[in-house]
Design an enzyme around this catalytic site. Structure first.
Site, PDB file in Angstrom:
ATOM      1  N   CYS A 154      -0.521   4.091   2.096  1.00  0.00           N
ATOM      2  CA  CYS A 154      -0.319   3.882   3.528  1.00  0.00           C
ATOM      3  C   CYS A 154       1.107   4.204   3.947  1.00  0.00           C
ATOM      4  CB  CYS A 154      -0.621   2.432   3.902  1.00  0.00           C
ATOM      5  SG  CYS A 154      -2.219   1.811   3.368  1.00  0.00           S
ATOM      6  N   ASP A 155       2.072   3.788   3.136  1.00  0.00           N
ATOM      7  CA  ASP A 155       3.464   3.779   3.584  1.00  0.00           C
ATOM      8  C   ASP A 155       4.407   4.672   2.794  1.00  0.00           C
ATOM      9  OD1 ASP A 155       2.700   1.802   5.434  1.00  0.00           O
ATOM     10  OD2 ASP A 155       3.052   0.211   3.969  1.00  0.00           O
ATOM     11  N   CYS A 202       0.836  -1.202   0.000  1.00  0.00           N
ATOM     12  CA  CYS A 202       0.000   0.000   0.000  1.00  0.00           C
ATOM     13  C   CYS A 202       0.864   1.242   0.000  1.00  0.00           C
ATOM     14  CB  CYS A 202      -0.940   0.006   1.207  1.00  0.00           C
ATOM     15  SG  CYS A 202      -2.040   1.449   1.261  1.00  0.00           S
TER      16      CYS A 202
END
Length: 319
Positions: A143-144, A140
């Site tokens: 997300c990261d 992701c």
């Protein structure tokens, strides 16, 4: 005696649904799952070291810590928890009959399905290890990708569809360069998404190639690529690997019970209502959302599913 509501799943959607259902005096039972090689109780966030985009944590929080806090909050309001998976749901009679992985049968007036979706991985041993330990492997980018460890570094994205293009475009905001690894000689993504990526000077596509190994001890240092036409192998140095080869919803146990789309996601026909094709069964989180796939959106739909279930149960005279 039948349960008022059973919540299947223990990610952000499941625990948020449990918090709301418990506070509504529905005495929810949560089947948090037994765990397997591809999914463990707590969901995908259990594989995420730093979560910086969940509201309320200005310094960030680890994925396991966030999930443990959500679990504790649900239990604080007397949600009950079983470490079982749901094997089948019999919706032909009321109450529903849920058969668990431990051969138990649970009756429920309402069911909230929040079993999530699992990211598709390459299946490399070191890939999995580095993903679990925060070693620079992720499924992701949103997300990261903004984490300091990836900033101004050379990163790799694997995939050729719209998701891969979105991940790549997002990563170019932070990376010095992004390599897109694709096994074919043309992308599957929509033309506009392809154009946006291919015209970006930070992006280089490596055609006709697959990742056959992920290198690095504490952190990823390179990926080993194999040319599918010549079988030639080479190592491509990188500081991060992002998999964008799709997700698989955890809905095998629902086939023949509720309507699923062609990719296996639960269909919620009313848009901003979490009901499924079967009255009394609701869905929340990544099991019904193939688009956003964020912890905060999963939590939001968990809240919505619990409120929908509460109102539906009241209409049925179940209090």
């Amino acid at each position: 005696m039948a349960e008022k509501v059973v919540i299947i799943g223990s990610g952000p959607a499941g625990w948020t649904a449990a918090i709301y259902a418990a506070r509504a005096n529905l005495d929810p039972l949560v089947l948090e799952g037994e765990g397997s090689q591809t999914m463990i109780p707590g969901g995908q966030l259990m594989y995420t070291t730093e979560v910086e985009n969940y509201p309320g944590f200005p310094e960030g929080v680890t994925g396991p810590e966030l999930m443990e806090n959500l679990r504790k909050q649900a239990v604080r309001f007397d949600a009950r928890v079983k470490g079982d998976d749901a094997a089948t749901i019999d919706a032909s009679a009321r109450p529903f009959r849920i058969s668990t992985s431990r051969k138990e049968t649970i009756e429920a007036h309402a069911v909230i399905v929040a079993t999530g979706a699992r990211a598709n991985w390459l299946g490399q041993e070191n890939e999995q290890r580095l993903a679990r330990t925060g070693g620079g492997v992720s499924a992701c980018a949103v997300c990261d990708g903004a984490l300091p460890i990836f900033r101004n570094k050379e990163l790799v994205v694997v995939g050729g569809g719209d998701s891969a293009m979105e991940e790549t475009d997002y990563l170019t905001k932070f990376a010095s360069k992004v390599y897109v690894i694709h096994r074919r000689d043309e992308l599957r993504a929509s033309k506009i998404m392809q154009q946006r990526v291919l015209e970006n000077p930070k992006v280089e596509v490596v055609w006709n190639s697959v990742v056959v190994d992920v290198l690095g001890d504490e952190r990823i240092t390179a990926v080993r690529l194999k040319d599918v036409k010549t079988d030639a192998e080479r190592d491509l140095p990188c500081a991060g690997l992002f998999l964008a080869i799709g997700h698989t919803p955890n809905t095998e146990f629902l086939k023949g019970t509720v309507e699923l789309d062609k990719k296996g996601y639960v269909v919620c026909p009313d848009g901003f209502r979490m009901r499924t094709s079967v009255e009394g069964i609701f869905a929340a989180g990544d099991v019904m959302d193939s688009y956003y796939r964020q912890a905060i959106t999963a939590a939001g739909t968990g809240c919505m599913a619990a409120l929908d279930a509460e109102r539906w149960l009241a209409a049925q005279g179940v209090h």
